[in-house]
Design a protein around this motif. Structure first.
Motif, short mmCIF file in Angstrom:
data_model
loop_
_atom_site.label_atom_id
_atom_site.label_comp_id
_atom_site.label_asym_id
_atom_site.label_seq_id
_atom_site.Cartn_x
_atom_site.Cartn_y
_atom_site.Cartn_z
N UNK A 1 0.83 -1.21 0.00
CA UNK A 1 0.00 0.00 0.00
C UNK A 1 0.86 1.26 0.00
N UNK A 2 2.14 1.11 -0.33
CA UNK A 2 3.04 2.26 -0.38
C UNK A 2 3.59 2.67 0.97
N UNK A 3 3.55 1.75 1.93
CA UNK A 3 4.04 2.06 3.27
C UNK A 3 5.54 2.31 3.31
N UNK A 4 5.93 3.30 4.11
CA UNK A 4 7.35 3.62 4.29
C UNK A 4 7.61 3.84 5.78
N UNK A 5 8.87 3.65 6.18
CA UNK A 5 9.24 3.91 7.56
C UNK A 5 9.06 5.41 7.84
N UNK A 6 8.37 5.72 8.92
CA UNK A 6 8.13 7.12 9.28
C UNK A 6 9.45 7.80 9.62
N UNK A 7 9.62 9.01 9.12
CA UNK A 7 10.84 9.77 9.36
C UNK A 7 10.47 11.18 9.77
N UNK A 8 11.11 11.68 10.83
CA UNK A 8 10.87 13.04 11.28
C UNK A 8 12.18 13.63 11.78
N UNK A 9 12.50 14.82 11.29
CA UNK A 9 13.73 15.52 11.68
C UNK A 9 14.97 14.65 11.49
N UNK A 10 14.97 13.87 10.41
CA UNK A 10 16.13 13.03 10.10
C UNK A 10 16.21 11.74 10.90
N UNK A 11 15.19 11.47 11.73
CA UNK A 11 15.19 10.25 12.55
C UNK A 11 14.22 9.24 11.94
N UNK A 12 14.72 8.02 11.69
CA UNK A 12 13.87 6.94 11.19
C UNK A 12 13.33 6.15 12.38
N UNK A 13 12.03 5.94 12.42
CA UNK A 13 11.40 5.22 13.52
C UNK A 13 11.35 3.73 13.18
N UNK A 14 12.52 3.10 13.27
CA UNK A 14 12.69 1.71 12.88
C UNK A 14 13.76 1.09 13.78
#
Length: 201
Positions: free
Chosen positions: A132-145
């Motif tokens: 479904x086009x899912x991607x790892x959430x990223x905020x301020x250069x931080x990957x939530x993985x």
């Protein structure tokens, strides 16, 4: 043109940096924002590095040193695709799934390559959110993985845990959690939660 160099080349990185700058280019120590990553094919055969994996994840061309030589000799940049050295690899990994491998030396080498190529931006296959086009959430250069593993043969411990925050277009954020013993995937604890609001510190 901004480019990055990786691994052992026929000449030192310092030499190539001077040559590139002499011909109007620039060299970065990272791959973010570069036009291409220049590497030896031997580096790719060794499993590469985090720099190689990141370039592949970001869709940055990874090309051979021959491109530099030919571009300088012909006094104009040559087509990057003609010098590509990683088109047959995929950032989501290849070969035997890591939790199905035996503990032999060959398997460990393959595991190392598998993890490097899977990459820190890969959405876990079991979520089915990549469809479904899912991607790892990223905020301020931080990957939530996050992925953790614990192995102590003396105590018979060999388990793992994966936690991912996944963004899906036209949907809410999803939290994926999976925990289990390596090689015992059917009995792993697994959750996928969709939330309307998340408070991120």
């Amino acid at each position: 043109m901004l480019m990055s160099l990786m691994g052992r080349l026929s000449a030192s990185h310092q030499y190539w940096r001077k040559e590139i700058e002499k011909h109007g280019g620039k060299v970065a120590n990272h791959v973010i924002g570069v036009t291409c990553l220049i590497a030896s094919p031997a580096e790719r055969e060794r499993g590469g590095s985090s720099k190689l994996a990141e370039a592949m994840e970001r869709g940055i061309p990874v090309i051979s040193e021959a491109w530099l030589k030919d571009s300088i000799e012909k006094q104009e940049p040559q087509p990057l695709e003609a010098y590509d050295i990683v088109t047959d690899l995929a950032p989501d990994g290849k070969g035997i799934p890591w939790d199905k491998m035996d503990p032999s030396e060959e398997a460990l080498e393959s595991l190392s390559a598998e993890l490097k190529l899977y990459g820190k931006r890969g959405v876990h296959n079991d979520t089915r959110l990549q469809e479904r086009g899912g991607t790892i959430f990223e905020k301020d250069g931080v990957l939530y993985n996050c992925a953790f593993s614990r192995c102590d043969l003396g105590k018979k411990l060999n388990d793992y845990c994966v936690i991912q925050l996944i963004s899906v277009p036209e949907s809410n954020l999803n939290l994926y959690y999976k925990k289990g013993k390596v090689g015992d995937d059917p009995n792993a604890e697994e959750r996928l939660e969709e939330r309307r609001t998340w408070k991120l510190l």
